[in-house]
Design a protein around this motif. Sequence first.
Motif, PDB file in Angstrom:
ATOM      1  N   UNK A   1       0.830  -1.213   0.000  1.00 50.77           N
ATOM      2  CA  UNK A   1       0.000   0.000   0.000  1.00 50.77           C
ATOM      3  C   UNK A   1       0.861   1.258   0.000  1.00 50.77           C
ATOM      4  N   UNK A   2       1.907   1.261   0.821  1.00 48.88           N
ATOM      5  CA  UNK A   2       2.793   2.431   0.896  1.00 48.88           C
ATOM      6  C   UNK A   2       3.563   2.620  -0.401  1.00 48.88           C
ATOM      7  N   UNK A   3       4.053   1.528  -0.972  1.00 46.70           N
ATOM      8  CA  UNK A   3       4.857   1.618  -2.194  1.00 46.70           C
ATOM      9  C   UNK A   3       4.021   2.080  -3.384  1.00 46.70           C
ATOM     10  N   UNK A   4       2.840   1.524  -3.551  1.00 48.45           N
ATOM     11  CA  UNK A   4       1.995   1.865  -4.700  1.00 48.45           C
ATOM     12  C   UNK A   4       1.477   3.286  -4.615  1.00 48.45           C
ATOM     13  N   UNK A   5       1.060   3.705  -3.423  1.00 46.02           N
ATOM     14  CA  UNK A   5       0.434   5.017  -3.264  1.00 46.02           C
ATOM     15  C   UNK A   5       1.445   6.148  -3.161  1.00 46.02           C
ATOM     16  N   UNK A   6       2.603   5.875  -2.563  1.00 47.99           N
ATOM     17  CA  UNK A   6       3.576   6.929  -2.307  1.00 47.99           C
ATOM     18  C   UNK A   6       3.318   7.672  -1.011  1.00 47.99           C
ATOM     19  N   UNK A   7       2.332   7.228  -0.217  1.00 41.70           N
ATOM     20  CA  UNK A   7       2.058   7.812   1.092  1.00 41.70           C
ATOM     21  C   UNK A   7       1.997   6.667   2.103  1.00 41.70           C
ATOM     22  N   UNK A   8       1.678   6.986   3.338  1.00 40.06           N
ATOM     23  CA  UNK A   8       1.644   5.939   4.359  1.00 40.06           C
ATOM     24  C   UNK A   8       0.453   5.011   4.145  1.00 40.06           C
ATOM     25  N   UNK A   9       0.624   3.755   4.554  1.00 40.81           N
ATOM     26  CA  UNK A   9      -0.479   2.805   4.483  1.00 40.81           C
ATOM     27  C   UNK A   9      -1.638   3.265   5.367  1.00 40.81           C
ATOM     28  N   UNK A  10      -1.298   3.925   6.480  1.00 35.80           N
ATOM     29  CA  UNK A  10      -2.342   4.447   7.371  1.00 35.80           C
ATOM     30  C   UNK A  10      -3.228   5.455   6.640  1.00 35.80           C
ATOM     31  N   UNK A  11      -2.608   6.342   5.858  1.00 40.50           N
ATOM     32  CA  UNK A  11      -3.379   7.329   5.091  1.00 40.50           C
ATOM     33  C   UNK A  11      -4.269   6.649   4.069  1.00 40.50           C
ATOM     34  N   UNK A  12      -3.717   5.638   3.389  1.00 37.92           N
ATOM     35  CA  UNK A  12      -4.500   4.933   2.371  1.00 37.92           C
ATOM     36  C   UNK A  12      -5.708   4.253   3.010  1.00 37.92           C
ATOM     37  N   UNK A  13      -5.481   3.553   4.123  1.00 38.64           N
ATOM     38  CA  UNK A  13      -6.575   2.836   4.782  1.00 38.64           C
ATOM     39  C   UNK A  13      -7.650   3.812   5.259  1.00 38.64           C
ATOM     40  N   UNK A  14      -7.212   4.919   5.861  1.00 40.04           N
ATOM     41  CA  UNK A  14      -8.153   5.914   6.405  1.00 40.04           C
ATOM     42  C   UNK A  14      -9.030   6.499   5.300  1.00 40.04           C
ATOM     43  N   UNK A  15      -8.403   6.952   4.228  1.00 41.28           N
ATOM     44  CA  UNK A  15      -9.156   7.668   3.194  1.00 41.28           C
ATOM     45  C   UNK A  15      -9.787   6.741   2.159  1.00 41.28           C
ATOM     46  N   UNK A  16      -9.366   5.504   2.126  1.00 39.07           N
ATOM     47  CA  UNK A  16     -10.067   4.526   1.295  1.00 39.07           C
ATOM     48  C   UNK A  16     -11.481   4.323   1.836  1.00 39.07           C
ATOM     49  N   UNK A  17     -11.577   4.304   3.174  1.00 41.38           N
ATOM     50  CA  UNK A  17     -12.905   4.174   3.783  1.00 41.38           C
ATOM     51  C   UNK A  17     -13.801   5.351   3.398  1.00 41.38           C
ATOM     52  N   UNK A  18     -13.213   6.553   3.366  1.00 43.04           N
ATOM     53  CA  UNK A  18     -13.983   7.751   3.041  1.00 43.04           C
ATOM     54  C   UNK A  18     -14.461   7.692   1.589  1.00 43.04           C
ATOM     55  N   UNK A  19     -13.582   7.301   0.690  1.00 46.93           N
ATOM     56  CA  UNK A  19     -13.909   7.335  -0.737  1.00 46.93           C
ATOM     57  C   UNK A  19     -14.715   6.129  -1.199  1.00 46.93           C
ATOM     58  N   UNK A  20     -14.367   4.935  -0.694  1.00 47.12           N
ATOM     59  CA  UNK A  20     -14.981   3.708  -1.197  1.00 47.12           C
ATOM     60  C   UNK A  20     -15.890   3.018  -0.177  1.00 47.12           C
ATOM     61  N   UNK A  21     -15.889   3.491   1.055  1.00 45.63           N
ATOM     62  CA  UNK A  21     -16.732   2.878   2.076  1.00 45.63           C
ATOM     63  C   UNK A  21     -16.205   1.556   2.593  1.00 45.63           C
ATOM     64  N   UNK A  22     -14.931   1.285   2.378  1.00 45.14           N
ATOM     65  CA  UNK A  22     -14.332   0.035   2.834  1.00 45.14           C
ATOM     66  C   UNK A  22     -12.819   0.205   2.893  1.00 45.14           C
ATOM     67  N   UNK A  23     -12.144  -0.742   3.518  1.00 43.97           N
ATOM     68  CA  UNK A  23     -10.688  -0.725   3.552  1.00 43.97           C
ATOM     69  C   UNK A  23     -10.150  -1.302   2.236  1.00 43.97           C
TER      70      UNK A  23
END
Length: 316
Positions: A235-257
Amino acid sequence: MLASYRLIETSDVNEIEAAWIENSRGRNVDMSEARPDSEFVASLARFDDGALTHCRYDAPIAVSFEAADYTRLIYQMRQGSAVLLEGETSEIASSRAGCLIPAGRRWRGRHAAGLEDLAVRIPVKTLQRKLSAYLGSGRQALDLLQPSAADPRGAEELRSTIFEVTAGMENVGDQFLPNLAVTSLDEISLGLFTCFSREMLAAEQKPAAPSTVQLGRVEQYLVAYYTEPLTLETLAEISGVSARSVIWYFRVRYGCTPRQYLERVRLQMAHLQLRIFSGNSVECVALQCGFPSVAAFRCSYVQQFGVPPIPRYCIN
């Protein structure tokens, strides 16, 4: 538990002591109250970045341990068991929440009524790598609480995860084992960070938000590589940000982790394979679509579609 990974089964006190020293960094074993028929049974399931152990002994026993280069999370299932971390005066009594043995600490376990425990071991380097991916920094250490002092719900969820992993490793086929081990280790590590860290529990601020492009890259990766295990590092490598950020905002955008999103993709692909291609067994489809076991596939499929997975050639 873990009978398929049996390491030793004996009543010989010399063999028992040697097993503790060789496999668990034991340095002093007291079996003075052992009976001749007291049986010791130990199982050890090793994988690339960790291990699961299950030990049982039907007599009082005390073991002192050298410091190790891995963190242990131990669940004791006998009353009268306690752990003493060297340098601390208080004991950690047997509890449902488990006890944490940090890497680099000597410790002692006392089991007045016999021993039975299940433990997961994760090397320091593995936890450091996953912590860096989760936080998006070079952070190399995290002060972890004892489970009894941490978030109760999180501690219980982590316990359930570890026991489910143990049951899964006992029953899963060899071809599924790599996926199961990678996925399980990631879930356990994430549970340690989010449930047992005072810093994480106290943090109220949201992590920095990834851009739409960064989240989109993760989505594209999950669709394109749905057969691959998903880790915090990925998650960190693909996104270029922290995995924590991806998990947090994935929920906001997609409604899931991201992991839940990946499971949806896998289920849709499995459903397609079962309906279109003849000759594929349920086991084959589960493996090809990246599920960690046939049991996990069946359970998720029923939850999603309301019916068990059935190959095309079995449909009338």
